[in-house]
Every structure is written in structure tokens, then in C-alpha cells.
Scaffold this motif. Structure first.
Motif, PDB file in Angstrom:
ATOM      1  N   LEU A 101       0.824  -1.215   0.000  1.00 51.05           N
ATOM      2  CA  LEU A 101       0.000   0.000   0.000  1.00 51.05           C
ATOM      3  C   LEU A 101       0.855   1.261   0.000  1.00 51.05           C
ATOM      4  O   LEU A 101       0.592   2.214  -0.748  1.00 51.05           O
ATOM      5  CB  LEU A 101      -0.925  -0.008   1.216  1.00 51.05           C
ATOM      6  N   ALA A 102       1.888   1.268   0.828  1.00 51.80           N
ATOM      7  CA  ALA A 102       2.733   2.459   0.937  1.00 51.80           C
ATOM      8  C   ALA A 102       3.488   2.728  -0.358  1.00 51.80           C
ATOM      9  O   ALA A 102       3.586   3.880  -0.806  1.00 51.80           O
ATOM     10  CB  ALA A 102       3.713   2.286   2.101  1.00 51.80           C
ATOM     11  N   THR A 103       4.015   1.678  -0.979  1.00 55.02           N
ATOM     12  CA  THR A 103       4.777   1.855  -2.216  1.00 55.02           C
ATOM     13  C   THR A 103       3.881   2.296  -3.354  1.00 55.02           C
ATOM     14  O   THR A 103       4.212   3.225  -4.107  1.00 55.02           O
ATOM     15  CB  THR A 103       5.497   0.541  -2.581  1.00 55.02           C
ATOM     16  N   TYR A 104       2.733   1.645  -3.506  1.00 56.72           N
ATOM     17  CA  TYR A 104       1.842   1.956  -4.631  1.00 56.72           C
ATOM     18  C   TYR A 104       1.278   3.368  -4.527  1.00 56.72           C
ATOM     19  O   TYR A 104       1.205   4.094  -5.526  1.00 56.72           O
ATOM     20  CB  TYR A 104       0.709   0.932  -4.686  1.00 56.72           C
ATOM     21  N   TYR A 105       0.877   3.775  -3.328  1.00 55.04           N
ATOM     22  CA  TYR A 105       0.249   5.084  -3.154  1.00 55.04           C
ATOM     23  C   TYR A 105       1.227   6.170  -2.709  1.00 55.04           C
ATOM     24  O   TYR A 105       0.811   7.305  -2.466  1.00 55.04           O
ATOM     25  CB  TYR A 105      -0.905   4.974  -2.154  1.00 55.04           C
ATOM     26  N   ASP A 106       2.515   5.806  -2.597  1.00 52.74           N
ATOM     27  CA  ASP A 106       3.564   6.759  -2.242  1.00 52.74           C
ATOM     28  C   ASP A 106       3.250   7.468  -0.930  1.00 52.74           C
ATOM     29  O   ASP A 106       3.200   8.702  -0.838  1.00 52.74           O
ATOM     30  CB  ASP A 106       3.764   7.785  -3.367  1.00 52.74           C
ATOM     31  N   ILE A 107       2.995   6.664   0.093  1.00 55.69           N
ATOM     32  CA  ILE A 107       2.737   7.172   1.431  1.00 55.69           C
ATOM     33  C   ILE A 107       3.583   6.378   2.417  1.00 55.69           C
ATOM     34  O   ILE A 107       4.231   5.382   2.047  1.00 55.69           O
ATOM     35  CB  ILE A 107       1.238   7.051   1.814  1.00 55.69           C
ATOM     36  N   SER A 108       3.589   6.778   3.661  1.00 57.11           N
ATOM     37  CA  SER A 108       4.347   6.054   4.677  1.00 57.11           C
ATOM     38  C   SER A 108       3.588   4.806   5.123  1.00 57.11           C
ATOM     39  O   SER A 108       2.347   4.758   5.008  1.00 57.11           O
ATOM     40  CB  SER A 108       4.598   6.944   5.892  1.00 57.11           C
ATOM     41  N   PRO A 109       4.280   3.787   5.641  1.00 54.69           N
ATOM     42  CA  PRO A 109       3.581   2.611   6.173  1.00 54.69           C
ATOM     43  C   PRO A 109       2.577   2.974   7.271  1.00 54.69           C
ATOM     44  O   PRO A 109       1.519   2.356   7.362  1.00 54.69           O
ATOM     45  CB  PRO A 109       4.712   1.737   6.701  1.00 54.69           C
ATOM     46  N   GLU A 110       2.906   3.958   8.086  1.00 59.51           N
ATOM     47  CA  GLU A 110       1.985   4.341   9.153  1.00 59.51           C
ATOM     48  C   GLU A 110       0.713   4.966   8.577  1.00 59.51           C
ATOM     49  O   GLU A 110      -0.392   4.726   9.061  1.00 59.51           O
ATOM     50  CB  GLU A 110       2.659   5.324  10.116  1.00 59.51           C
ATOM     51  N   GLU A 111       0.866   5.766   7.507  1.00 58.07           N
ATOM     52  CA  GLU A 111      -0.309   6.332   6.855  1.00 58.07           C
ATOM     53  C   GLU A 111      -1.119   5.228   6.178  1.00 58.07           C
ATOM     54  O   GLU A 111      -2.359   5.267   6.184  1.00 58.07           O
ATOM     55  CB  GLU A 111       0.110   7.385   5.832  1.00 58.07           C
ATOM     56  N   ALA A 112      -0.436   4.244   5.598  1.00 57.41           N
ATOM     57  CA  ALA A 112      -1.136   3.110   4.993  1.00 57.41           C
ATOM     58  C   ALA A 112      -1.939   2.360   6.047  1.00 57.41           C
ATOM     59  O   ALA A 112      -3.089   1.959   5.797  1.00 57.41           O
ATOM     60  CB  ALA A 112      -0.132   2.173   4.329  1.00 57.41           C
ATOM     61  N   ARG A 113      -1.357   2.177   7.221  1.00 56.83           N
ATOM     62  CA  ARG A 113      -2.073   1.501   8.316  1.00 56.83           C
ATOM     63  C   ARG A 113      -3.300   2.306   8.729  1.00 56.83           C
ATOM     64  O   ARG A 113      -4.388   1.750   8.918  1.00 56.83           O
ATOM     65  CB  ARG A 113      -1.141   1.325   9.511  1.00 56.83           C
ATOM     66  N   ARG A 114      -3.145   3.623   8.858  1.00 54.06           N
ATOM     67  CA  ARG A 114      -4.283   4.462   9.271  1.00 54.06           C
ATOM     68  C   ARG A 114      -5.409   4.365   8.261  1.00 54.06           C
ATOM     69  O   ARG A 114      -6.576   4.206   8.631  1.00 54.06           O
ATOM     70  CB  ARG A 114      -3.831   5.919   9.415  1.00 54.06           C
ATOM     71  N   ARG A 115      -5.076   4.427   6.975  1.00 58.30           N
ATOM     72  CA  ARG A 115      -6.108   4.378   5.938  1.00 58.30           C
ATOM     73  C   ARG A 115      -6.749   2.996   5.859  1.00 58.30           C
ATOM     74  O   ARG A 115      -7.923   2.877   5.497  1.00 58.30           O
ATOM     75  CB  ARG A 115      -5.502   4.787   4.597  1.00 58.30           C
ATOM     76  N   ALA A 116      -5.990   1.962   6.190  1.00 57.37           N
ATOM     77  CA  ALA A 116      -6.558   0.614   6.194  1.00 57.37           C
ATOM     78  C   ALA A 116      -7.563   0.455   7.332  1.00 57.37           C
ATOM     79  O   ALA A 116      -8.653  -0.103   7.141  1.00 57.37           O
ATOM     80  CB  ALA A 116      -5.443  -0.424   6.311  1.00 57.37           C
ATOM     81  N   LEU A 117      -7.211   0.942   8.503  1.00 49.89           N
ATOM     82  CA  LEU A 117      -8.113   0.798   9.646  1.00 49.89           C
ATOM     83  C   LEU A 117      -9.385   1.621   9.465  1.00 49.89           C
ATOM     84  O   LEU A 117     -10.477   1.186   9.847  1.00 49.89           O
ATOM     85  CB  LEU A 117      -7.406   1.219  10.936  1.00 49.89           C
ATOM     86  N   HIS A 118      -9.270   2.784   8.849  1.00 50.17           N
ATOM     87  CA  HIS A 118     -10.404   3.713   8.727  1.00 50.17           C
ATOM     88  C   HIS A 118     -10.902   3.791   7.287  1.00 50.17           C
ATOM     89  O   HIS A 118     -11.400   4.828   6.853  1.00 50.17           O
ATOM     90  CB  HIS A 118      -9.982   5.095   9.222  1.00 50.17           C
ATOM     91  N   TRP A 119     -10.824   2.680   6.578  1.00 43.24           N
ATOM     92  CA  TRP A 119     -11.190   2.654   5.161  1.00 43.24           C
ATOM     93  C   TRP A 119     -12.641   3.073   4.919  1.00 43.24           C
ATOM     94  O   TRP A 119     -12.950   3.733   3.926  1.00 43.24           O
ATOM     95  CB  TRP A 119     -10.983   1.242   4.607  1.00 43.24           C
ATOM     96  N   GLU A 120     -13.556   2.684   5.828  1.00 37.84           N
ATOM     97  CA  GLU A 120     -14.967   2.957   5.579  1.00 37.84           C
ATOM     98  C   GLU A 120     -15.258   4.459   5.615  1.00 37.84           C
ATOM     99  O   GLU A 120     -16.035   4.975   4.787  1.00 37.84           O
ATOM    100  CB  GLU A 120     -15.831   2.226   6.598  1.00 37.84           C
ATOM    101  N   GLU A 121     -14.624   5.153   6.517  1.00 40.63           N
ATOM    102  CA  GLU A 121     -14.765   6.607   6.565  1.00 40.63           C
ATOM    103  C   GLU A 121     -14.269   7.231   5.261  1.00 40.63           C
ATOM    104  O   GLU A 121     -14.890   8.152   4.719  1.00 40.63           O
ATOM    105  CB  GLU A 121     -13.970   7.154   7.754  1.00 40.63           C
ATOM    106  N   GLU A 122     -13.141   6.704   4.756  1.00 43.35           N
ATOM    107  CA  GLU A 122     -12.609   7.201   3.480  1.00 43.35           C
ATOM    108  C   GLU A 122     -13.572   6.886   2.330  1.00 43.35           C
ATOM    109  O   GLU A 122     -13.762   7.697   1.417  1.00 43.35           O
ATOM    110  CB  GLU A 122     -11.246   6.568   3.207  1.00 43.35           C
ATOM    111  N   SER A 123     -14.175   5.690   2.356  1.00 45.57           N
ATOM    112  CA  SER A 123     -15.103   5.305   1.298  1.00 45.57           C
ATOM    113  C   SER A 123     -16.308   6.238   1.237  1.00 45.57           C
ATOM    114  O   SER A 123     -16.762   6.627   0.154  1.00 45.57           O
ATOM    115  CB  SER A 123     -15.582   3.861   1.500  1.00 45.57           C
ATOM    116  N   LEU A 124     -16.836   6.581   2.391  1.00 46.28           N
ATOM    117  CA  LEU A 124     -17.994   7.480   2.418  1.00 46.28           C
ATOM    118  C   LEU A 124     -17.645   8.857   1.867  1.00 46.28           C
ATOM    119  O   LEU A 124     -18.453   9.483   1.175  1.00 46.28           O
ATOM    120  CB  LEU A 124     -18.522   7.592   3.848  1.00 46.28           C
ATOM    121  N   LYS A 125     -16.433   9.323   2.148  1.00 46.58           N
ATOM    122  CA  LYS A 125     -15.992  10.601   1.589  1.00 46.58           C
ATOM    123  C   LYS A 125     -15.884  10.506   0.063  1.00 46.58           C
ATOM    124  O   LYS A 125     -16.286  11.427  -0.654  1.00 46.58           O
ATOM    125  CB  LYS A 125     -14.651  11.001   2.194  1.00 46.58           C
TER     126      LYS A 125
END
Length: 349
Positions: A81-105
Motif C-alpha cells: 500500500l505504501a509503495t503503490y500510493y507513495d505514502i508512509s507505512p503508518e499512513e497506509a495503516r491508518r487508511r486501512a483501519l479507517h477505510w470505511e470513513e474514506e469510502s464514504l468521503k
């Protein structure tokens, strides 16, 4: 030593039927925030699922295909996730845990009108499902999520007439990875161009070869596959019967479909789940020419492609209509469903 009292087969059947009825009477709601097995306190973790399955060779293979080099599953998932989206592993973890909130946005940004056009645009532009699906694969590997891909693979290894596989609604590609590792050819088909691109990136990183079908640009080839998996996919298609007809045509003679239908109650967080009637959904699959042959657990059913004569097909369709969607059946469901919902709540579902 006292010998255990044998369970009456009738009692076992009644209990099994009741559990299935309760599950169907209480469709799920939104998924919410994912857990993180590494940081969630032990007393807050749910019990692990499928303990016996977790130790099988197939599950070990599943974990292996998620890994990169000598890194563990978690590190590999976050690196993808971090490599493909050019983000940090910690940001990838945050987006994975809170994916549904991101989906609604993402859904709101597209349109939010629930039209077919808006839904297709959402599928083809969203990124949040990459985080959801790959983290869900990690949770499966850790024993905290339904091991659907492994169950489908284990069954088809034994009963499929051939080794040509299609994953319909392929997501991030983990199901196809499992089949490829087992010596199958696999084709990934999805309406989401973002998921197809990410899946292709992941497979290339691991040296796995597969075919890819963008369902917005082309249909499925006829009679091409011995086995089709459609895991957590059919609940997102607006015309389930038409889709089932296409899947039936794509299977070779004697082929199998393994699928579930993610029935959800309507809510703001389940706007992309399009079906809330398990009986109608099952009927649509059967009248398209699929005959259920096995229940694999975790909502998965194995179907055989029917190739009966006209008289037998008519007889089977009439029976299915009576059992699943006839007015008496619907009336019985209307009466029993509230009771089953109460039982589901009391059983802590």
C-alpha cells in the motif's frame, strides 16, 4: 470414563437450520473500523476463527502469497500500500483501519445519488477499497476474518473438473494469487479500474502471471473457465440475475461457481450493498442455471452449472420459486423474521 451421549440427527439438523435462518434474518450493517492485531489490547480482540483451517497447507500458502521476500504478512501488506500510493507505512495503516470513513468521503465526492452511473464512477475512482481488502486479507491470515478464499480454493481443488479459474470481482488479487500458487491459471475480472491496477502491481511484484479483464470495457468469454469465485462481489451488482446468466455462460460444462451474497440492511455506510433479500438473491442465482451442491461455511455456497433438458429445468425453476419467492414463502418470512431477529440479538450476534 463416561461416553458422550450421541446427538440426535434431527436435533442437529434443527439447530443448524435455526442458525442459518437467524443469520439470514439479521443482515449485517456497516463494517466499521478494522482491528489491528498488533496494537489492539488482547482483551479487546475478537476470538480467532477457523482454528483448524488456520494450520492447513492451503492457509500457509495463502499467507505466503501475501508476503514479500522474507518480510511477514503485515509488513508486506503495508509495503504494498505504501509503495503503490507513495505514502508512509503508518499512513497506509491508518487508511486501512479507517477505510470505511474514506469510502464514504469518496462516495459523497462522486455524487451520492445512488444512481448506476454514480456507482460505476465510484467503483472506478475509489482508492479506499484497496486498503480495506488488503488489510482484510491480513486479518484472514491472522485468523481474525472469514477465510473465504482458502475455503473456496480447498473445495475446488477437490471438485473442479479443470484448472482454469476466474475471480469475478477480484479486488486486490489475493484469491487469484492463491490459485496461481496452486498451479491454476487465473483471470482477474473487476469493474474497478483502481483495484485492477493495484492487483496487477501486487502480482508483478511477486512474479505471478495472470490475465485481467476490465468489465467496463469487455465481457466474459464464453465457456472459458472451470471454476469461478465471486467472493463479497454479487452484493454490489444491481442486476443479480443478469450477472448470474453471464457467469453461467462463462463456465465450461460441469464447472462450479463459489459465491456469497453480502446482504446488508440499508444505511449510509452500506450504500454500495444493493441487496437486502437473501431469498430473492438465491432465486436469481438458481433461475440463471446454478444448482447449489455444498455449503462451505462463512456464507459461501458452491454451485454447479446446470445443463439439464428443458423439462427438468422448468421443474427445478418451479420448485425454487415455490421454496424461495412464492407469496406463501414471503408471508412465512414476514411472520418469522421478527422472531428470528430477536433470537439473533439475544444470541449476541
Amino acid at each position: 470414563m463416561t461416553r458422550a451421549k450421541p446427538v440426535n440427527p434431527l436435533v442437529r439438523f434443527v439447530k443448524r437450520t435455526l442458525r442459518r435462518a437467524i443469520a439470514n434474518a439479521a443482515p449485517g450493517a456497516e463494517s466499521g473500523v478494522h482491528i489491528d492485531p498488533l496494537t489492539t489490547p488482547v482483551d479487546q480482540l475478537p476470538p480467532k476463527l477457523g482454528t483448524a483451517l488456520h494450520a492447513t497447507p492451503e492457509m500457509r500458502t495463502f499467507r505466503r502469497v501475501l508476503q514479500l521476500d522474507d518480510r511477514d504478512v503485515r509488513e508486506s501488506v503495508l509495503d504494498d500500500l505504501a509503495t503503490y500510493y507513495d505514502i508512509s507505512p503508518e499512513e497506509a495503516r491508518r487508511r486501512a483501519l479507517h477505510w470505511e470513513e474514506e469510502s464514504l468521503k469518496e462516495w459523497t465526492a462522486v455524487d451520492g445519488s445512488s444512481s448506476d452511473e454514480a456507482r460505476v464512477t465510484f467503483y472506478r475512482t475509489q482508492q479506499s477499497w484497496s486498503f480495506d481488502l488488503l488489510w482484510w486479507a491480513y486479518l484472514q491470515a491472522e485468523g481474525y476474518a472469514d477465510p473465504a478464499s482458502v475455503l473456496a480454493y480447498r473445495w475446488l481443488q477437490q471438485y473442479s473438473p479443470g484448472r482454469r479459474h476466474l475471480d469475478f470481482g477480484s479486488g486486490v488479487g489475493v484469491t487469484s494469487q492463491l490459485f496461481i500458487e496452486g498451479g491454476w491459471t487465473s483471470t482477474l475480472a473487476d469493474l474497478s479500474s483502481t483495484l485492477l491496477d493495484f492487483a496487477q502491481f501486487r502480482l508483478q511484484r511477486r512474479g505471478q502471471k495472470a490475465d485481467f479483464i476490465d468489465l467496463a470495457e469487455s465481457g466474459l468469454p464464453a465457456g472459458e473457465f472451470d471454476a469461478i469465485t465471486a467472493i463479497d462481489t454479487l452484493g454490489h451488482v444491481p442486476d443479480l440475475y443478469a450477472t448470474a446468466v453471464q457467469l453461467h455462460a462463462a463456465l465450461a460444462r460441469g464447472g462450479h461457481l463459489i459465491a456469497n451474497i453480502d446482504i446488508r440492511e440499508e444505511s449510509a455506510a452500506t450504500v454500495w450493498h444493493l441487496h437486502d433479500d437473501d431469498l430473492r438473491a438465491e432465486y436469481d442465482l438458481r433461475r440463471a442455471g446454478f444448482v447449489p451442491v455444498a455449503s462451505l461455511g462463512y456464507g459461501l455456497t458452491a454451485y454447479r452449472k446446470a445443463a439439464d433438458g428443458q423439462a427438468r429445468t422448468l421443474l427445478r425453476n418451479t420448485r425454487d420459486w415455490l421454496v424461495l419467492v412464492s407469496p406463501p414463502r414471503r408471508a412465512a418470512r414476514a411472520i418469522t423474521r421478527p422472531v428470528l431477529r430477536i433470537l439473533a440479538r439475544r444470541m449476541g450476534r
